[in-house]
Design an enzyme around this catalytic site. Structure first.
Site, PDB file in Angstrom:
ATOM      1  N   CYS A   1       0.850  -1.190   0.000  1.00 57.26           N
ATOM      2  CA  CYS A   1       0.000   0.000   0.000  1.00 57.26           C
ATOM      3  C   CYS A   1       0.887   1.241   0.000  1.00 57.26           C
ATOM      4  CB  CYS A   1      -0.910  -0.003   1.231  1.00 57.26           C
ATOM      5  SG  CYS A   1      -1.913   1.492   1.390  1.00 57.26           S
TER       6      CYS A   1
ATOM      7  N   CYS B   1      -7.557   8.587  -7.118  1.00 55.80           N
ATOM      8  CA  CYS B   1      -6.357   7.882  -6.680  1.00 55.80           C
ATOM      9  C   CYS B   1      -5.451   8.837  -5.913  1.00 55.80           C
ATOM     10  CB  CYS B   1      -5.640   7.313  -7.903  1.00 55.80           C
ATOM     11  SG  CYS B   1      -4.041   6.577  -7.536  1.00 55.80           S
TER      12      CYS B   1
ATOM     13  N   CYS C   1      -2.560  11.999 -10.165  1.00 54.68           N
ATOM     14  CA  CYS C   1      -3.369  10.943 -10.783  1.00 54.68           C
ATOM     15  C   CYS C   1      -4.845  11.273 -10.569  1.00 54.68           C
ATOM     16  CB  CYS C   1      -3.041   9.586 -10.177  1.00 54.68           C
ATOM     17  SG  CYS C   1      -3.904   8.208 -10.984  1.00 54.68           S
TER      18      CYS C   1
ATOM     19  N   CYS D   1     -43.818  18.673  -9.292  1.00 51.99           N
ATOM     20  CA  CYS D   1     -44.830  19.613  -8.794  1.00 51.99           C
ATOM     21  C   CYS D   1     -45.593  20.300  -9.920  1.00 51.99           C
ATOM     22  CB  CYS D   1     -44.176  20.664  -7.903  1.00 51.99           C
ATOM     23  SG  CYS D   1     -43.036  21.767  -8.776  1.00 51.99           S
TER      24      CYS D   1
ATOM     25  N   CYS E   1     -39.541  29.392 -16.735  1.00 52.70           N
ATOM     26  CA  CYS E   1     -38.506  29.794 -17.687  1.00 52.70           C
ATOM     27  C   CYS E   1     -37.149  29.375 -17.118  1.00 52.70           C
ATOM     28  CB  CYS E   1     -38.552  31.293 -17.938  1.00 52.70           C
ATOM     29  SG  CYS E   1     -37.167  31.929 -18.914  1.00 52.70           S
TER      30      CYS E   1
ATOM     31  N   CYS F   1     -34.805  32.823 -16.152  1.00 51.75           N
ATOM     32  CA  CYS F   1     -35.078  33.659 -14.979  1.00 51.75           C
ATOM     33  C   CYS F   1     -35.710  32.882 -13.831  1.00 51.75           C
ATOM     34  CB  CYS F   1     -35.980  34.828 -15.363  1.00 51.75           C
ATOM     35  SG  CYS F   1     -37.616  34.341 -15.975  1.00 51.75           S
TER      36      CYS F   1
ATOM     37  N   HIS G   1     -42.990  32.775 -19.414  1.00 47.03           N
ATOM     38  CA  HIS G   1     -43.585  34.009 -19.940  1.00 47.03           C
ATOM     39  C   HIS G   1     -43.546  34.076 -21.457  1.00 47.03           C
ATOM     40  CE1 HIS G   1     -39.341  35.052 -20.271  1.00 47.03           C
ATOM     41  NE2 HIS G   1     -39.209  34.764 -18.979  1.00 47.03           N
TER      42      HIS G   1
ATOM     43  N   CYS H   1     -23.630  73.854 -11.636  1.00 53.27           N
ATOM     44  CA  CYS H   1     -23.607  73.793 -10.174  1.00 53.27           C
ATOM     45  C   CYS H   1     -24.285  72.529  -9.678  1.00 53.27           C
ATOM     46  CB  CYS H   1     -24.270  75.033  -9.590  1.00 53.27           C
ATOM     47  SG  CYS H   1     -26.028  75.140  -9.960  1.00 53.27           S
TER      48      CYS H   1
END
Length: 480
Positions: free
Chosen positions: A219, A264, A269, A331, A336, A339, A344, A416
């Site tokens: 390991c 890994c 890697c 649901c 859209c 947004c 719309h 001014c």
């Protein structure tokens, strides 16, 4: 009695050489015999080319027109030797045997059968099983002149079911092969050409796993040597780590929500852990969290998937790119995608200025691939709107002020600090943005307790011809 003793000695010797995954002997009370499994050692890399589908053409010439793709494999299914020992073996008769294989042709199997016969004839009267098994395991690959890429497109020969029919079927009758290429002891252990490639892939994968589990690896995290059965191997890079180290690593990353970080540990890697490896190491609850995060991450990279904007729903929805509309199947909210408001139609989106600013910043910071992704996700029209409107709002914020009465943006070019709204004609102070008196707007600049006292001409710079100086300005204010 001599033959029986020779048989027992031979079988005992074979059992001491090969483990039970290679050699299986008959149990007590059965006729002496067994099964030997021989896997050909393959060079690396090794490729096969195979096409499980043949065109159903009436013309015989078209039957050989196949497309061949290369597939890399590390192991091929074995050649299986099933043998039985007659009572007068080895003094008189050889063992009775059959050879079976999924990927060898009948002609190749027959060649192997004849070779085993030749070995017996050369060593008649002696035990022969070890010589047979050694030949199948070590020499058969070269004997059959195999090489990479190995063409397996014609392993299962095809025949017509009838003269008037274009349907093709495997040739199962040995008499349909030529006498020189067909031996009844050679058994082709595959039902059809279509099943050959899946069978080879499945065996190669299973054999790789078996070889991995019985090997020893070090390991690279804890530097301890462990059996492969106690380790995992990343499939894309073949790096090996023990399961204990990887379990701790996976638990920390999933707990922090970094499912993309389950890579890994080797430096630079990017091989990803397979979900099956993660499931094996972590608890069911943690794997459920990993699975949900992985799904969410995958959906976010899909340009045609958005989430329902309702806070109580958040269901992934496939959008209609042409109309920028999406309908939530959970649901039933139709919205859209630009947004996130109720759909719309062709009317322009009402995107909040802070959202447009965020989109502009994200677009400007992205590289070329990132910009293309955002253009696909939001559309070029929305990106252009974000760039134009945010630039406009920033310019207005820096160089203009809103009328305190009607909100119209007013830019001061010269003059001014008493301003007049071009829309509602309201008087207001440029410095503090307060509404000025309609009858005497200049009194605002003449009140000593006011922060704008004596600042009517502040910010104007030098006047043409020095018409005003500081003393004259005070006189003017005193007059008003």
């Amino acid at each position: 009695m001599a033959d029986k003793e020779d048989q027992e000695d031979e079988l005992t010797a074979l059992a001491s050489i090969y483990d039970n995954s290679v050699l299986t002997l008959s149990q007590d009370g059965e006729e002496p015999g067994g099964q030997f499994v021989a896997c050909f050692p393959l060079p690396h890399p090794f490729y096969i080319q195979i096409d499980p589908h043949r065109e159903k053409q009436e013309d015989e010439a078209n039957l050989n027109k196949v497309t061949q793709d290369l597939t890399e494999v590390k192991f091929l299914p074995p050649v299986t030797l099933n043998f039985g020992l007659p009572p007068d073996y080895p003094s008189v008769h050889p063992p009775q045997f059959t050879l079976s294989c999924k990927w060898l042709t009948r002609h190749q199997l027959s060649r192997l059968c004849h070779k085993l016969d030749e070995l017996w004839e050369e060593n008649s009267g002696c035990v022969i099983l070890f010589m047979w098994t050694n030949f199948l395991q070590s020499e058969a690959y070269d004997f059959l002149d195999l090489s990479s890429p190995l063409d397996l497109s014609n392993v299962v020969c095809l025949r017509r079911t009838s003269k008037s029919d274009n349907v093709l079927a495997p040739r199962t009758n040995p008499s349909e092969d030529t006498p020189s290429s067909s031996d009844p002891r050679g058994i082709q252990d595959i039902a059809s050409q279509q099943l050959l490639l899946p069978a080879i892939r499945d065996f190669s994968h299973q054999e790789q796993l078996r070889q991995f589990q019985k090997s020893v690896y070090s390991c690279k995290v804890c530097f301890m040597e462990k059996l492969g059965s106690l380790c995992i191997q990343f499939s894309q890079c073949d790096h090996v780590y023990c399961k204990d180290c990887m379990k701790d690593y996976f638990v920390i990353q999933i707990g922090e929500g970094n499912v993309a970080a389950l890579t890994c540990p080797e430096d630079q890697c990017q091989s990803q852990a397979h979900p099956a490896q993660v499931k094996e190491l972590v608890s069911p609850e943690l794997f459920t969290r990993y699975d949900q995060l992985l799904l969410k991450t995958s959906l976010e990279t899909m340009t045609d998937v958005v989430y329902c904007p309702r806070p109580v729903c958040q269901f992934p929805v496939i959008m209609d790119r042409e109309s920028n509309m999406a309908s939530c199947p959970s649901c039933h909210y139709v919205f859209c995608v630009l947004c996130k408001l109720v759909f719309h139609g062709l009317s322009p989106c009402k995107i909040k200025s802070d959202e447009l600013k965020k989109l502009r910043e994200e677009y400007q910071a992205a590289d070329e691939m990132g910009k293309k992704f955002l253009e696909k996700k939001y559309g070029k029209r929305t990106i252009e709107q974000a760039l134009e409107e945010t630039w406009s709002s920033e310019w207005l914020e820096q160089y203009a002020k809103q009328c305190p009465s009607c909100g119209t943006h007013i830019q001061k070019i010269d003059g001014c600090n008493k301003m007049t709204c071009t829309k509602c004609r309201c008087y207001f102070c440029w410095l503090c943005n307060h509404t000025l008196s309609r009858t005497n707007p200049y009194s605002h600049f003449n009140m000593s307790n006011n922060s704008c006292f004596n600042r009517l001409f502040e910010g104007m710079g030098p006047m043409d011809g020095d018409f005003f100086d500081f003393e004259e300005e005070e006189d003017f204010l005193n007059l008003i």
